[in-house]
Write a protein that holds these residues in place. Structure first.
Motif, PDB file in Angstrom:
ATOM      1  N   GLY A  42      -5.182  -0.982   3.134  1.00 32.28           N
ATOM      2  CA  GLY A  42      -4.542  -0.093   4.012  1.00 32.28           C
ATOM      3  C   GLY A  42      -4.260  -0.425   4.886  1.00 32.28           C
TER       4      GLY A  42
ATOM      5  N   PHE B  88      -9.761   7.029   4.531  1.00 31.52           N
ATOM      6  CA  PHE B  88      -9.549   5.674   4.910  1.00 31.52           C
ATOM      7  C   PHE B  88     -10.223   5.752   6.143  1.00 31.52           C
ATOM      8  CE2 PHE B  88      -6.027   2.873   2.894  1.00 31.52           C
ATOM      9  CZ  PHE B  88      -5.225   4.281   2.207  1.00 31.52           C
ATOM     10  N   GLY B 105      -9.561   1.461   2.189  1.00 32.67           N
ATOM     11  CA  GLY B 105      -9.561   2.816   1.509  1.00 32.67           C
ATOM     12  C   GLY B 105     -10.239   2.525   0.402  1.00 32.67           C
TER      13      GLY B 105
END
Lengths: 116, 112
Positions: A42, B88, B105
């Motif tokens: 992320g 996400f 994600g």
């Protein structure tokens, strides 16, 4: 009103060179945020800037990385003496006020840095 | 420290519902986000939910929040091929709301 513009979209640098990533926020936005996305991960916060001020750089590596957001012109994320581990997608976001539930931060398309 | 976790991959057939799950650790989060990232693009905010809500519905999207278990889910009804993307979840850090903590994600693949 154009969105957040980042350039270049793709950047290739050899180890030891400098990388300069540019971010032009949306019109009327004076708050800019930089995030880094490593492969399969992320986004990780790096730095939060307002015009001419660094508000929070707690996510920036202590060495080789710097960011600025001058009174005129785009925000710049600068990486000196790049190493392979710097290869990532770097995203910029902007907002008209400090980002929160009532203030959306809009993201650019990112710059994909590859260090060879 | 704060952490946000998601499953990495989900594959569904076109027309089916998709459910993407997320767990977070920061109980002080007052709201949580879902973002969509299409290939080669930036992140697009899909929706957000306040921590005092259990559910939020927005057209084909339904967000469910279980604050006790710190579990967040995004349901996409009638999933289309254009929904194929990485999703996400993100939580603002409690003491710095501008600083978003993202999960890794979930890659959604919609099969025709």
């Amino acid at each position: 009103n154009a969105g957040v513009m980042q350039n270049p979209r793709h950047l290739v640098r050899r180890r030891g060179q400098e990388a300069r990533l540019r971010c032009s926020p949306m019109k009327g936005h004076s708050h800019v945020y930089w995030y880094r996305q490593l492969p399969e991960e992320g986004l990780k916060f790096m730095v939060y800037l307002q015009k001419e001020n660094i508000i929070d750089e707690s996510g920036m590596p202590k060495e080789r990385f710097s960011a600025e957001f001058p009174k005129e012109g785009p925000s710049i994320l600068r990486i000196q003496q790049v190493v392979r581990g710097d290869s990532a997608a770097y995203f910029c976001a902007s907002s008209p006020r400090g980002q929160g539930f009532d203030t959306e931060a809009f993201f650019g398309q990112g710059t994909r840095l590859t260090v060879v | 420290g704060e952490d946000v976790e998601q499953s990495l991959f989900l594959s569904v057939r076109e027309g089916d519902s998709s459910v993407i799950n997320c767990t977070y650790t920061d109980s002080s989060s007052t709201y949580l986000y879902w973002y969509k990232q299409e290939p080669g693009a930036g992140l697009q905010l899909l929706t957000y939910i306040f921590s005092n809500m259990d559910m939020k519905q927005d057209q084909r999207l339904t967000v469910l929040l279980n604050k006790k278990d710190k579990h967040l889910s995004l349901r996409i009804a009638d999933t289309q091929t254009g929904d194929s993307a990485i999703y996400f979840c993100a939580s603002p850090r409690g003491d710095s709301s501008y600083k978003l903590i993202f999960g890794s994600g979930t890659r959604l693949l919609v099969r025709p």
